[in-house]
Structure formats: C-alpha cells, structure tokens
Write an enzyme that holds these catalytic residues in place. Structure first.
Site, mmCIF file in Angstrom:
data_model
loop_
_atom_site.group_PDB
_atom_site.id
_atom_site.type_symbol
_atom_site.label_atom_id
_atom_site.label_comp_id
_atom_site.label_asym_id
_atom_site.label_seq_id
_atom_site.Cartn_x
_atom_site.Cartn_y
_atom_site.Cartn_z
ATOM 1 N N CYS A 34 -8.338 -8.509 17.950
ATOM 2 C CA CYS A 34 -8.951 -9.225 19.076
ATOM 3 C C CYS A 34 -10.676 -9.360 18.635
ATOM 4 O O CYS A 34 -11.040 -8.781 17.785
ATOM 5 C CB CYS A 34 -8.699 -8.322 20.130
ATOM 6 S SG CYS A 34 -9.206 -6.497 19.976
ATOM 7 N N CYS A 37 -12.422 -6.067 17.741
ATOM 8 C CA CYS A 37 -12.197 -5.568 16.382
ATOM 9 C C CYS A 37 -13.368 -6.464 15.471
ATOM 10 O O CYS A 37 -13.957 -5.984 14.529
ATOM 11 C CB CYS A 37 -10.985 -5.986 15.776
ATOM 12 S SG CYS A 37 -9.361 -5.392 16.424
ATOM 13 N N CYS A 101 -12.426 5.656 -29.338
ATOM 14 C CA CYS A 101 -12.810 6.813 -28.843
ATOM 15 C C CYS A 101 -13.207 6.721 -27.465
ATOM 16 O O CYS A 101 -13.009 5.770 -26.840
ATOM 17 C CB CYS A 101 -13.991 7.213 -29.831
ATOM 18 S SG CYS A 101 -15.296 6.155 -29.776
ATOM 19 N N CYS A 104 -15.853 4.277 -26.627
ATOM 20 C CA CYS A 104 -15.261 2.552 -26.278
ATOM 21 C C CYS A 104 -14.723 2.626 -24.832
ATOM 22 O O CYS A 104 -14.919 1.683 -24.427
ATOM 23 C CB CYS A 104 -14.189 2.550 -27.483
ATOM 24 S SG CYS A 104 -14.562 2.643 -29.165
ATOM 25 N N ASP A 506 10.082 21.032 5.258
ATOM 26 C CA ASP A 506 10.851 20.354 6.417
ATOM 27 C C ASP A 506 12.423 21.028 6.077
ATOM 28 O O ASP A 506 12.753 21.178 5.199
ATOM 29 C CB ASP A 506 10.847 19.045 6.575
ATOM 30 C CG ASP A 506 11.908 18.557 7.758
ATOM 31 O OD1 ASP A 506 11.449 18.908 8.708
ATOM 32 O OD2 ASP A 506 12.825 17.817 7.492
ATOM 33 N N ASP A 719 11.394 14.533 4.217
ATOM 34 C CA ASP A 719 12.159 13.183 3.576
ATOM 35 C C ASP A 719 12.224 12.231 4.837
ATOM 36 O O ASP A 719 12.770 11.199 4.604
ATOM 37 C CB ASP A 719 13.662 13.636 3.304
ATOM 38 C CG ASP A 719 14.613 14.111 4.557
ATOM 39 O OD1 ASP A 719 13.918 14.711 5.323
ATOM 40 O OD2 ASP A 719 15.706 13.927 4.711
ATOM 41 N N ASP A 723 8.144 13.006 9.099
ATOM 42 C CA ASP A 723 7.526 14.169 7.970
ATOM 43 C C ASP A 723 6.338 13.432 7.375
ATOM 44 O O ASP A 723 5.452 14.177 6.991
ATOM 45 C CB ASP A 723 8.433 14.655 6.988
ATOM 46 C CG ASP A 723 9.492 15.264 7.325
ATOM 47 O OD1 ASP A 723 9.447 15.870 8.220
ATOM 48 O OD2 ASP A 723 10.809 15.344 6.832
#
Length: 831
Positions: A34, A37, A101, A104, A506, A719, A723
C-alpha cells in the site's frame, strides 16, 4: 546455476537531478502492499547518507535512488531490509580453476565483490566453488566470469542440474606432470643422497642444467602463470613464492655454471629447485585427491538420482521416461531391487525400503499402501505402484543436496580471521625472505648461501594449509552428518552448535510419536485380547484417532479381523455404540457409561492412575438391549467389560537421547501444552527435570528467550508450525523432517528421521568438527611459525622446506578426513 529469486530489473546510470554528480540506482523492492509501504521505503532510503532523492513506484515495485558516488548498493539494500522489505537477489555458483591457497581465495572474492551489484561473494578453496549473490540484470554470469579471469583465474558457471557433476568435486591436476618431474629430478637428487653414505660424485653441470630446465619452465610453468597473475592484481600467493624461490636457485646455478666454465665441479643448486617443484606438484596432487574425499557426501547423494522412471499409463502400459519428464500425479512402478525414482505415496503393493543414504536409518523401513517413499531410496522385495508427489528441485533428495551444498559453500565465522591473515601473509613472507637474503649476504659475504636460505623461506611459507584448514573440516563434518541423517544449513550453525548447553524439546511429535496410541487395556475377566478384539470390532472402519489407535493395537497383537458391527452409531461427545456378534456394546467416556447404568468402581482406581499421567480413558460396556445416549433401552442391565487407556507414546530412544545429552554436559528442557501432571509424568520417564507445562504456542519463543537471557546457548527442537517462532528464537533451531516445511525453513539443522537420538549426534558432530578446525589452524600456523625462522636461520635447505610445505597441506586435509570415521555412541553407521 541456481537462483534465489526471479530476475529483477536493476539500472545504474550517472544521470541525476540537474545532471548533478552522482549515480542513479533502480531496483525491485518486494513486500510492499500500500501507499504507507511506499512512504516507509522512501523514508528509509532518504536516511542513507549521500542519498539526494528516493522515489518508489508501488505499481512496478521499483525504487529509484539518486545518490553520491560513495553510496554503495549494500547500504541501500540494507536500508530497505531494515524497513521490513526485501530486495530480491540471484545466486550464481562458479567453478574457479587455478586457485592454490588462501591468498587466491581472497583475491577472487575481492574481484567478485568489486563488480557493481554484487552483494556477497564467498569462495571455498576445498571445492573451488564461488557462491555469488547479486542483483540481477545489473549483474550477469559474463561479468562475474570476466572479473574472475581478470584476477588471473579461469571460471565457468556450475551445472547444478540432475546428472551433472557433483558439487564440490575438485578437478585435481593430472598425475603425469608429477611422474615426469620426478623422473627428471631423480638423477639430480641421487648424488645428494649418495653423499649421506660418503659418496662424492656429481653429474656434469650441463647435464644438470638439461634435466632441471624442463622441470623449471615446462612442468613448473603453472607457478609462473599464477604468480604473474597475482602480481598484476597487486597481491601474492603460494605460486608466486614458489616461482621466485625456485627461480632464484635455478638462476644462481646458471650464473655459477656460466661464471666457472672451466671448473671441474662447480657448486650448483639445480637439484634444489627441481626437487622443490616436484614436491610441490606431488603435494598438490595428493591434496586434490584428499579434497575429493571431503566432498564424497555430495557425490554419493548425486549418485542416488535415477535417470529414468517407469510410468504406468492410463491404458495400463508401462513405459520408461527420463526423470525430467515425470510430473506430479504420474503413476510410477518400482520393481524389486530398483532405486525409487520420485517422491511419492504407495497406492499398491507392500515392501521394505532402504533409506540409509538419505535418512541414516540403518534398517529397511516397511512400506504399504498410504505410506510415503523418498526418491533415491531402494525398494527391496515387493512391487510398488506410486503416486508421484514431488519431482525435480522440490524432491527430498534435491533439497538434501541443496542443504549440504549450502553448508559446504558458506564460510565459518572463524574463517574471517584466517582471511585477514592470508591477505598480508605473502607480503610479510617476501619481506622476511628479503631480510634473510640481506642478512646472510652482508653478514657472511656468501651471497649464494644467502640466496639458498631466502629460497627456503619462500618455499616453506605456504598459505595453502591456512586456506584449507576450515573448509576441509566443514565439508567432512557436514558430509558425515548428512550420511547419518543430520542436515546442517550452513557453517555458522555448525560453529554455534558446538557451544550448545541447553536443548529445549517440544514434547508432542518430537519426544513423542505425536498421535494417540493404546498404552494399556484392562479387562474385568482378565481376557485383555478379547477386550481389545471387541473394541476393534466396535470401531471397525472409523477414522477417529482413538479408533485408529485401537485398530493398530489389534493388528500389532495379531488378532484376526472381527465381524463388522451392526447398527453402528456415533454419539457426539460421548462415544460409539453398535452390535457385535449379536452383543450390544458401548465404548465411550466415563460420564456416558455411568449414565447408561454401568458400575465403574472395580476399575476406578486404575482409571484415576492412568488419568494422573495425562492419559485418556475410554470404558467398554455391554448393555442388555439397544442403547442410546439416554441409557439402555432393554432391561438386561449394563455390564462393565474393561477400560482402554490412550496416550502419546514416547519415541523409542527419546530417554536415551536425554541421557546422552546429560553425559555431554547439555541440559534438557521440555516444553508441553499438556496439563502439569501429564507433562511431569513424561518428564520423569525421560529423565528431564526442567518441565514447562501448559505452554501456549506463542509462549515457546518467550521461554527460549529467557533461557538465552540467562546466558545459555540454546537449541530448540520441534516439528510443527507452532514451533517455528521458537526455532527462530534459539541460537540453533533443530527441526524434524517428519514435521512441517515451516519448521524446517526456520531451523538451522534438519533431522531426516524423527529420532531424538539425532540431537546429541548433531551436537557431537559439531563439536568434533570445531575441534578439527582448531587442530588444522594450529598446525597450519605452527608449520609457518616454526618453519620460517628455521629457514631464515639457515637450518632448512629448500628441498626439506618443499617437503614440509607439501606435507602441511596434506596433513590438514587428512586430519579433516578423520571426521568421516565418526560413529554415534552405541550406533552403527549406514553402509
């Protein structure tokens, strides 16, 4: 090449208001909805020092900024990000050839970051891969490749498509230059070896020159090319040190040979330069071979990708199609012994599936109709018909490969210190070599000896080991973790994980199976099998979670299928009623069966004990006639048959995981929405003293924040969608892959099996990887801290220095490879 966002127009020009000096940037801003924003983004951009004008177009989602030349794109995009919006970027992966190395690595990164529009660039020496994040349309692959080539290296865009070469498979140098150099250097070195046993013979000077010259300028040409590129870029690298050092020894020998043409045995040093180049070539070849082993995990995963799938068409015919042509919804046939081509769900057949390479599960997993399968796993003995659910980049195997690639491409925070040291390493070594030359030359007058000591300084000072110390350990650690079912998102997570001292679990779905299970049954007459069979028959065909738990328990007990119920009726909120084998049965709540007239006193104490543990109790009774929610219709009375107790069973290995964490010095905390009695009963079974019960989903992240505020390094294991905030709030989020995608995106570590035992495994791997990083850095620094002073003091000749330099890189990579032997305590690694 992979992308993280769709292409977004970015324009850079020098025209501005009234042609004032400065640059105009134009880039896409995502997330605006909008006018407010727009105002927020414009205000955020205007606050950046040097911005003269900022305007945002909501329709095109484009920001246009005119700013002073000193304003960077990073500053503008950071302002947009702080305002709560995003500037989409694209990610390129480049295979860079010719790096040797840490110096580089720094030069390639610097060259890439100087390309306008590049937001970040990270180079992994072990995989020889550069990962670049940049704003598209302003940056394309050609500009990135041109920047790398200007820095003195060759590069091409990596092909990450299925079937392409595995990510991180370094292209080591061929063996023939090593063998050729050794064949030419051996005659030069043999007289030096013979001197150890009293021999005093030397090859003629012209023959020594003839043998050493092709080694110096043909087989050693790579050092001159790479060293010259480094000089042109205003920096130095290992190749420059080798080129200067060996050229000094070779040049001194030529000068001596030409200056003493009549001498019978002039003092020449051709063997030193030739043997040093041979040793360096050998060291690089061995190092490349060892580096390939650190990326074995990715190659092994890529080998799991089948090239074709067998489709079943609508007319029943079976045809083979390339895997790229398979679509979601297609029916795929998998014969015994074949590798499963797609992620899908079994609709016909039953078998066991070997998922070891994907989940670390060492035993085959039984699959039947309704079960999900993962593409890349192996079907054992049965014919399976699958309904395809995921293909291509969305498949589980593709996601695993991307996660492991990402972890191996990113740098650990400790690597930033190494990069800063590497940036000044070569100039410092050059300075030490010059001081060594001047000190010995002016002090003794023997400039030939001074040159040899300076050459030894240049040769032994190798930044290769510094550059390989961290990425080699990270690649080995993330590889062995993936092999055991632990996916680590990036190196920063790996570095944080080794400091974890509190793990917040959990409860539901993490420590428990996450669904109701029949945990106990008690029959009045003692015949619990008959009680279970009657309850299963009463609920046959029901999809209620408790009914499924009863059916599963009956199947596990091997009970035969019962007669289908008659007059089945569900009584909302109370239970279910039906007639089984002519006998009216009711299964439901205590309140309902008491209303029916049942006497529950014989089992009341047992029921209360079960409920005290947070379990759900259902009562099975038999009425004398047809029953409804108001009581028995007939006059036969109501007989109590027994009770069934349901609960969320703890996962196998959950208690052992908590004990392993405790042995590692890690405290476990359990978060549960259950009532306190149920939560504390589960905590007691698991051995968790710190139990937080009756926790709402929004409170989990608050509790994690409190644990962090107390000074702990916290990992959150979960899971579910609820969470995700807590996973993000913890220093390390650990998600079960058996849960939701939201949780996996919020976590830094994903466990491919819903096994809590993988949590201590992940922490142990992180600790061991961090230990390897520290060991590697110690040895990398120790070689130089000890070797350079010895060389400067004249206690190392160039040949020994070259051998030590080659051994330093090889020992660092070999030490990292020891991580591949990791085994979980009490567990076996998958083959």
């Amino acid at each position: 090449m992979s992308t993280t966002a769709a292409a977004a127009p970015v324009v850079l020009s020098s025209r501005g208001p009234a042609d004032a000096g400065g640059l105009r940037w134009s880039f896409v801003v995502e997330g605006m909805t909008c006018a407010s924003c727009v105002a927020r983004v414009e205000k955020a951009l205007a606050k950046v020092d040097g911005v003269a004008e900022a305007s945002v177009n909501l329709a095109t989602e484009t920001a246009s900024v005119f700013a002073a030349p000193g304003v960077t794109l990073e500053a503008l995009t950071a302002a947009v990000t702080r305002a709560g919006y995003a500037v989409p970027a694209r990610e390129w992966r480049l295979q860079v050839e010719g790096m040797t190395c840490a110096s580089c690595v720094g030069r390639v990164e610097k060259a890439l970051r100087q390309v306008p529009g590049v937001r970040s660039a990270e180079v992994n020496l072990a995989t020889e891969v550069a990962t670049v994040s940049a704003l598209p349309a302003m940056v394309d692959a050609a500009r990135l490749l041109a920047a790398v080539r200007k820095a003195g290296y060759d590069a091409h865009v990596k092909d990450d498509a299925p079937g392409a070469a595995a990510e991180g498979e370094p292209k080591g140098p061929p063996l023939w230059p090593v063998l050729t150099a050794a064949a030419l250097s051996l005659p030069l070195a043999l007289p030096m070896v013979a001197m150890l046993w009293g021999g005093h013979w030397m090859l003629p000077g012209w023959l020594q020159w003839a043998l050493a010259t092709p080694v110096q300028f043909w087989l050693g040409a790579r050092f001159y090319r790479a060293g010259w590129s480094a000089l042109r870029a205003g920096s130095g690298n290992m190749d420059l040190l080798v080129a200067i050092g060996t050229s000094a020894g070779y040049g001194l020998s030529v000068w001596t040979l030409l200056g003493q043409p009549g001498a019978a045995m002039p003092e020449l040093y051709f063997e030193g330069s030739a043997v040093v180049i041979t040793l360096v070539l050998l060291g690089k070849w061995l190092e490349a071979r060892a580096r390939r082993q650190t990326s074995e995990a990715i190659r092994a995963l890529n080998r799991l990708r089948p090239e074709v799938a067998r489709l079943r068409l609508a007319d029943g015919r079976e045809v083979e199609r390339p895997i790229a042509e398979v679509q979601v919804g297609d029916l795929v046939v998998v014969r015994p012994g074949e590798r499963i081509a797609v992620d899908g769900r079994v609709i016909e057949g039953a078998s066991h599936v070997d998922e070891a390479m994907l989940t670390g599960e060492s035993l085959p997993v039984a699959k039947q109709a309704g079960d999900g399968v993962i593409g890349g796993s192996v079907n054992a003995e049965g014919l399976l018909l699958l309904h395809t659910t995921k293909v291509g980049a969305e498949s589980t195997l593709a996601r695993i490969v991307r996660l492991v690639e990402s972890a191996q491409a990113r740098k650990a925070p400790i690597q930033k210190l190494v990069d800063r040291i590497s940036a000044v390493f070569v100039p410092v070594v050059m300075g030490i070599a010059l001081l060594t030359l001047l000190g010995w030359g002016l002090g003794t007058g023997r400039w030939d000896t001074a040159i040899l000591h300076a050459v030894a300084v240049l040769v032994i000072a190798c930044p290769c080991a510094l550059g390989l110390a961290t990425p080699a350990a990270i690649m080995a650690g993330t590889g062995v973790a993936a092999r055991h079912g632990v996916l680590i998102k990036d190196a920063e997570v790996l570095e944080l994980a080794h400091r974890i001292d509190v793990v917040a679990f959990d409860k539901t779905g993490t420590l428990t199976v996450g669904r109701p299970t029949l945990l106990a049954q008690l029959a009045i007459d003692g015949d619990e099998r008959a009680l279970l069979q009657a309850a299963a028959a009463l609920q046959a065909g029901s999809e209620h979670p408790l009914a499924r738990a009863v059916s599963q328990a009956a199947a596990d007990a091997g009970l035969p299928a019962a007669t289908a119920p008659v007059d089945l009726r569900a009584v909302a909120g109370r239970g279910v009623s039906a007639t089984v084998d002519g006998r009216p049965l009711q299964l439901g709540s205590r309140r309902w069966v008491e209303e029916l007239g049942a006497d529950l006193s014989p089992l009341r104490a047992r029921a209360e004990a079960e409920q005290a543990q947070g379990r759900t109790v259902s009562w099975l009774v038999s009425s004398g006639g047809k029953a409804d929610e108001h009581g028995p219709a007939g006059q036969g009375g109501v007989t109590l048959l027994g009770l069934l107790s349901f609960g969320d069973r703890l996962k196998p290995g959950a208690a052992e995981a908590v004990r392993e964490l405790q042995a590692m010095g890690v405290r476990s905390v359990m978060l549960s929405g259950d009532n306190r009695g149920a939560a504390e009963a589960a905590g007691a079974q698991l051995g968790i003293a710190d139990v937080r019960a009756e926790v709402l989903p929004e409170d989990k992240s608050r509790i994690v924040g409190e644990l962090r505020a107390a000074g702990a390094t916290v990992a959150m294991v979960g899971d579910g969608i609820n969470d995700a905030p807590a996973l993000a709030a913890a220093q390390v989020g650990i998600a079960m892959a058996t849960g939701t995608d939201v949780a996996m995106h919020a976590a830094g570590i994903t466990l491919m099996r819903g096994d809590p035992a993988l949590v201590p495994a992940a922490i142990d791997i992180a600790r061991r990887t961090q230990a390897k990083i520290r060991q590697n850095l110690f040895w990398a620094f120790a070689y130089n801290v000890v070797g350079i002073p010895l060389a400067a003091a004249g206690l190392l000749n160039p040949v020994l220095a070259g051998a030590a330099m080659a051994f330093s890189s090889l020992s660092v990579v070999s030490n990292a490879l020891l991580l591949r032997r990791w085994r979980r305590a009490g567990g076996a690694a998958p083959d």
